[in-house]
Write an enzyme that holds these catalytic residues in place. Structure first.
Site, short mmCIF file in Angstrom:
data_model
loop_
_atom_site.label_atom_id
_atom_site.label_comp_id
_atom_site.label_asym_id
_atom_site.label_seq_id
_atom_site.Cartn_x
_atom_site.Cartn_y
_atom_site.Cartn_z
N CYS A 1 20.39 53.48 83.23
CA CYS A 1 19.77 53.38 81.91
C CYS A 1 20.40 54.35 80.92
O CYS A 1 20.80 53.97 79.83
CB CYS A 1 18.26 53.64 82.03
SG CYS A 1 17.44 53.65 80.45
N CYS B 1 20.58 50.87 79.13
CA CYS B 1 19.72 50.75 77.95
C CYS B 1 20.14 51.63 76.77
O CYS B 1 20.22 51.16 75.63
CB CYS B 1 18.28 51.13 78.28
SG CYS B 1 17.79 51.03 79.99
N LYS C 1 23.69 51.07 75.22
CA LYS C 1 23.64 49.70 74.65
C LYS C 1 22.89 49.69 73.33
O LYS C 1 23.36 49.14 72.35
CB LYS C 1 22.96 48.78 75.65
CG LYS C 1 22.68 47.41 75.09
CD LYS C 1 21.65 46.69 75.91
CE LYS C 1 20.24 47.19 75.63
NZ LYS C 1 19.24 46.61 76.55
N TYR D 1 19.97 38.68 79.71
CA TYR D 1 19.80 39.53 78.52
C TYR D 1 21.01 40.41 78.25
O TYR D 1 21.37 40.64 77.09
CB TYR D 1 18.49 40.33 78.61
CG TYR D 1 18.49 41.54 79.52
CD1 TYR D 1 18.81 42.79 79.02
CD2 TYR D 1 18.17 41.43 80.87
CE1 TYR D 1 18.80 43.90 79.84
CE2 TYR D 1 18.16 42.53 81.68
CZ TYR D 1 18.49 43.76 81.17
OH TYR D 1 18.48 44.87 81.99
N GLU E 1 22.95 40.27 74.71
CA GLU E 1 22.96 41.51 73.92
C GLU E 1 24.39 41.88 73.53
O GLU E 1 24.66 42.24 72.38
CB GLU E 1 22.30 42.63 74.71
CG GLU E 1 20.80 42.47 74.80
CD GLU E 1 20.10 43.48 75.70
OE1 GLU E 1 18.88 43.60 75.61
OE2 GLU E 1 20.78 44.16 76.52
N HIS F 1 -0.35 43.46 55.13
CA HIS F 1 0.39 42.62 54.20
C HIS F 1 1.26 43.46 53.26
O HIS F 1 0.81 44.51 52.82
CB HIS F 1 -0.61 41.80 53.37
CG HIS F 1 0.04 40.84 52.45
ND1 HIS F 1 0.66 39.69 52.90
CD2 HIS F 1 0.22 40.87 51.10
CE1 HIS F 1 1.16 39.04 51.87
NE2 HIS F 1 0.91 39.74 50.77
N GLU G 1 1.98 39.97 60.40
CA GLU G 1 0.65 39.46 60.02
C GLU G 1 0.45 38.02 60.50
O GLU G 1 -0.68 37.56 60.68
CB GLU G 1 0.39 39.60 58.51
CG GLU G 1 1.27 38.77 57.62
CD GLU G 1 1.01 39.05 56.13
OE1 GLU G 1 -0.13 38.86 55.67
OE2 GLU G 1 1.94 39.47 55.42
C1 LIG Z 1 23.85 47.09 80.44
C2 LIG Z 1 22.42 47.31 80.86
C3 LIG Z 1 21.44 47.35 79.90
C4 LIG Z 1 20.11 47.57 80.29
N1 LIG Z 1 19.18 47.59 79.30
C5 LIG Z 1 17.88 47.79 79.63
C6 LIG Z 1 16.89 47.86 78.62
O1 LIG Z 1 17.16 47.69 77.42
N2 LIG Z 1 15.61 48.11 79.00
C7 LIG Z 1 15.26 48.29 80.31
O2 LIG Z 1 14.08 48.52 80.60
N3 LIG Z 1 16.19 48.22 81.29
C8 LIG Z 1 17.48 47.98 80.98
N4 LIG Z 1 18.44 47.94 81.97
C9 LIG Z 1 17.99 48.07 83.38
C10 LIG Z 1 17.80 49.54 83.75
O3 LIG Z 1 18.97 50.27 83.46
C11 LIG Z 1 17.44 49.66 85.22
O4 LIG Z 1 16.33 48.82 85.49
C12 LIG Z 1 17.09 51.09 85.62
O5 LIG Z 1 18.15 51.96 85.34
C13 LIG Z 1 16.72 51.15 87.10
O6 LIG Z 1 16.50 52.48 87.49
P1 LIG Z 1 16.72 52.93 89.00
O7 LIG Z 1 16.25 54.34 89.07
O8 LIG Z 1 16.14 51.94 89.91
O9 LIG Z 1 18.30 52.84 89.24
P2 LIG Z 1 19.51 53.48 88.46
O10 LIG Z 1 19.14 53.92 87.11
O11 LIG Z 1 20.61 52.49 88.59
O12 LIG Z 1 19.85 54.78 89.29
C14 LIG Z 1 20.38 54.72 90.58
C15 LIG Z 1 21.30 55.91 90.77
O13 LIG Z 1 21.60 56.07 92.15
C16 LIG Z 1 22.93 56.53 92.27
N5 LIG Z 1 23.34 56.23 93.64
C17 LIG Z 1 23.50 55.01 94.22
N6 LIG Z 1 23.78 55.15 95.54
C18 LIG Z 1 23.79 56.49 95.80
C19 LIG Z 1 23.99 57.27 96.99
N7 LIG Z 1 24.22 56.68 98.16
N8 LIG Z 1 23.94 58.59 96.89
C20 LIG Z 1 23.69 59.20 95.69
N9 LIG Z 1 23.48 58.52 94.55
C21 LIG Z 1 23.52 57.17 94.61
C22 LIG Z 1 23.67 55.76 91.19
O14 LIG Z 1 24.87 56.42 90.83
C23 LIG Z 1 22.64 55.76 90.06
O15 LIG Z 1 22.83 56.85 89.19
C24 LIG Z 1 19.78 47.74 81.64
C25 LIG Z 1 20.78 47.72 82.61
C26 LIG Z 1 22.08 47.49 82.24
C27 LIG Z 1 23.16 47.45 83.28
#
Ligand SMILES: Cc1cc2nc3c(=O)[nH]c(=O)nc-3n(C[C@H](O)[C@H](O)[C@H](O)COP(=O)(O)OP(=O)(O)OC[C@H]3O[C@@H](n4cnc5c(N)ncnc54)[C@H](O)[C@@H]3O)c2cc1C
Length: 461
Positions: free
Chosen positions: A43, A48, A51, A179, A183, A438, A443
Site C-alpha cells: 500500500c 494505494c 497511485k 481496478y 486506474e 445544496h 444531494e
Molecule cells: C497498485 C495497487 C494499488 C492499490 N490500491 C489500493 C487502494 O486504493 N485501496 C486499498 O484499500 N487497497 C489498495 N491496494 C491493495 C493493498 O495494497 C493491499 O490490500 C494491502 O497492501 C494488503 O496488505 P498486507 O499487509 O496484506 O500485505 P502487503 O502490504 O503486501 O505487505 C506484505 C509485506 O510482506 C513482505 N514479505 C513477503 N514475504 C516475506 C517474507 N518471507 N519475509 C519478510 N517479508 C516478506 C512484502 O515485502 C510486503 O512488504 C492496491 C494494491 C496495488 C498493487
C-alpha cells in the site's frame, strides 16, 4: 513452550503485519517483525499511496482544460514526469520512516530480512539467524500475476515497475479490467499518454454493478481511452524502445510500454508453510484461515492479502488488529467482511458499498432501484461532457438501503460517509428524511423519490 525468543513473530511489514505487531506489543507481547523489502508494504511503497499521488497529478490536465470556461487563460502548461516521481519517492520514503518509527516506539524489533519457516516454531532469516516464536503471523501480502507465459512476457511491466518508469510513455497498452488497470489507464490518459486498455471479458470492473461498469467505460472512452474487450495480448515484440503487442483478435498495437494488471497471487510460495503445517485454501490459493484468522496450525495465523479474502488495505489492517485483540488482548474479535465501502480511483471515480443490483435481485424477493444520471454543475461552464451516476438499491420489504453506487468526482469520499449509513442499516426513508446540502452532486442521494425500476411482487400484492 520453553526457550522462545519472542511471543509473536510477524512475517511481512505491510499494512496488516505492522498493525498486528504494534497492537500486540501494546498488550505487552515481545514482538519481532520481518520485512524483506520496505516497511509499509504494498500500500505505502507501490500501491494505494503512490497511485493516489499519480491520480492527483493526472487531474491537473483536466482542471487546466476546464479553466477557460471560468475565465482563466493559462499559458501552455508542461508536465515533467521525473519531478513527479522524485517528489513521490520523497513522500514514500517519509511514510516508510513513519512506519519504522511507530514500530520502534511500540517496542517491536524489526528484522530487515526475508523470513521462512524452518519448523513450526522456528523462523530462519535471510541474515542467517533463527528466531523461536510462540505465535506466528503470516502477513506476506500478494504480488502481481502475469498469467500464462506468452512470447515477449519479459517486456511487460506490472504495477511494481510502473511507479519507477524513467519517462512517461507517449503510448501505453494496459491489459486488465480490474481496478488497478482502469486506474492506471486514467492516470496515463490524464498525463497525456495514448492509452489502450485490453481486457478479455465483456466489460471492465467485473463484479461491480452493471450500471457502474457501463457508465465508467463510457466516460473513459469519452476521455479518449481506447477499450478493447473480448481479447487478450498473445505476444509482445520489442523493437528498440517500442513494442508491438499482438492481440487474440488478430490486430496488433504499437506502444512505448506494455503493462499487465490482470490479477495478484497470494505470497505463499517458498515460505516453508508445508513444514509448519499451514494449509492452503484450494479455492483461492491463499492461506486457509478460520473466522479468527487462525490457520490449520493452531499457533499460526494469517491476515491480509495472503489469505485472499478481501484484498484491501483497511481490511488487512482490521484483520491484523482483530488478530492482536483476540490472541494478545483476550478480546476475541471477528472481522465483518460485509458492506465494505470501496473506491476505484478511475477518472471519474467509483464509490460503492453493499449489494449490486444483480446481487440484490438474487437475494431479495422485491427490490427498488433508484437511479440518477446527470451533468455535474462544475461541467456546465467548462463545457466538459461528463455525467455522474448515482444509484441506490433498496429492499422493498424492509425499506433498507442494500447498496449504493456512485460514479463521479469524489465518489470515494462520498462512499465513506454513505458506508456508515448502510452499515447502520439505514432505510430509504432515513435517506429521504435527511435534508439536502445544496448545491452539491451528493444531494441527489437524498432526493431520489421515484424508483427507476422495481423487481418482484409489489408490497401490496
Ligand atoms: C497498485 C495497487 C494499488 C492499490 N490500491 C489500493 C487502494 O486504493 N485501496 C486499498 O484499500 N487497497 C489498495 N491496494 C491493495 C493493498 O495494497 C493491499 O490490500 C494491502 O497492501 C494488503 O496488505 P498486507 O499487509 O496484506 O500485505 P502487503 O502490504 O503486501 O505487505 C506484505 C509485506 O510482506 C513482505 N514479505 C513477503 N514475504 C516475506 C517474507 N518471507 N519475509 C519478510 N517479508 C516478506 C512484502 O515485502 C510486503 O512488504 C492496491 C494494491 C496495488 C498493487
Amino acid at each position: 513452550m520453553a526457550d522462545v525468543d519472542v511471543d509473536l513473530f510477524v512475517i511481512g511489514g505491510g499494512s496488516g503485519g505492522v498493525r498486528a505487531a504494534r497492537i500486540a506489543a501494546g498488550y505487552g507481547a515481545k514482538v519481532m517483525i520481518a520485512e524483506e523489502y520496505r516497511v509499509g508494504g504494498t500500500c505505502v511503497i507501490r500501491g494505494c499511496v503512490p497511485k493516489k499521488l499519480l491520480v492527483y497529478a493526472s487531474h491537473v490536465h483536466a482542471e487546466i482544460a476546464d479553466a477557460a470556461g471560468f475565465g482563466w487563460s493559462i499559458p501552455q502548461a508542461t508536465f515533467d514526469w521525473p519531478t513527479l516521481i522524485t517528489n513521490k519517492d520523497k513522500e514514500i520514503a517519509r511514510l516508510e520512516g513513519v512506519y519504522v518509527k511507530n514500530l520502534e516506539i511500540s517496542g517491536v524489533s524489526i528484522a530487515k530480512a526475508r523470513a521462512v519457516f524452518e519448523d513450526p516454531h522456528t523462523l530462519r532469516l535471510s541474515t542467517g539467524e533463527t528466531v523461536q516464536a510462540k505465535t506466528i503471523l503470516v502477513a506476506t501480502g500478494a504480488a502481481p500475476n502475469h498469467g500464462a507465459i506468452i512470447p515477449g512476457i519479459e517486456h511487460v511491466i506490472s504495477s511494481n515497475e510502473v511507479f519507477d518508469l524513467p519517462a512517461c510513455p507517449r503510448r501505453i497498452l494496459i491489459q486488465g479490467g480490474g481496478y488497478i488497470a482502469v486506474e492506471f489507464a486514467g492516470i496515463f490518459a490524464g498525463l497525456g499518454s495514448d492509452v489502450t486498455l485490453v481486457y478479455r471479458g465483456d466489460n471492465i470492473l467485473r463484479g461491480f454493478d452493471e450500471d457502474v461498469r457501463r457508465h465508467l467505460r463510457n466516460e473513459m472512452e469519452k476521455a479518449g481511452i481506447s477499450i478493447q474487450t473480448g481479447c487478450t495480448v498473445t505476444k509482445v515484440e520489442r523493437h528498440g524502445d517500442t513494442f508491438t503487442s499482438h492481440l487474440s483478435n488478430g490486430s496488433s498495437l504499437a506502444s512505448d510500454q506494455v503493462m499487465f494488471a490482470i490479477g495478484r497471487h497470494p505470497n505463499v510460495a517458498n515460505l516453508g508453510l508445508e513444514t509448519a503445517g499451514v494449509a492452503i485454501n484450494p479455492s483461492n490459493g491463499g492461506v486457509a484461515v478460520d473466522t479468527h484468522s487462525r490457520t490449520s496450525a493452531p499457533h499460526i495465523y494469517a491476515i491480509g492479502d495472503v489469505t485472499h479474502r478481501v484484498n484491501l488495505t483497511p481490511v488487512a489492517i482490521r484483520e491484523g488488529h482483530a488478530f492482536a485483540d483476540t490472541v494478545f488482548g483476550q478480546r476475541p474479535t471477528v472481522v465483518d467482511h460485509t458492506n465494505i465501502p470501496t473506491a476505484v480511483f478511475s477518472q471519474p471515480e467509483v464509490g460503492t458499498v453493499g449489494l449490486t443490483e444483480a446481487q440484490a435481485r438474487a437475494q431479495y424477493p422485491r427490490i427498488d432501484v433508484y437511479k440518477a444520471e446527470f451533468r455535474p454543475m462544475k461541467a456546465t461552464l467548462s463545457g466538459r461532457h461528463t455525467r455522474i451516476l448515482m444509484k441506490l438499491i433498496v429492499d422493498g420489504a424492509s425499506d433498507r438501503v442494500l447498496g449504493c453506487h456512485i460514479v463521479g468526482p469524489e465518489a470515494g469520499e462520498l462512499i465513506q460517509v454513505i458506508g456508515v449509513a448502510v452499515k447502520m442499516k439505514a432505510t430509504k426513508a432515513d435517506f429521504d428524511a435527511t435534508l439536502a446540502v445544496h448545491p452539491t452532486a451528493a444531494e441527489e442521494l437524498v432526493t431520489m423519490r421515484v424508483p427507476f425500476a422495481s423487481y418482484g411482487p409489489s408490497p401490496a400484492a
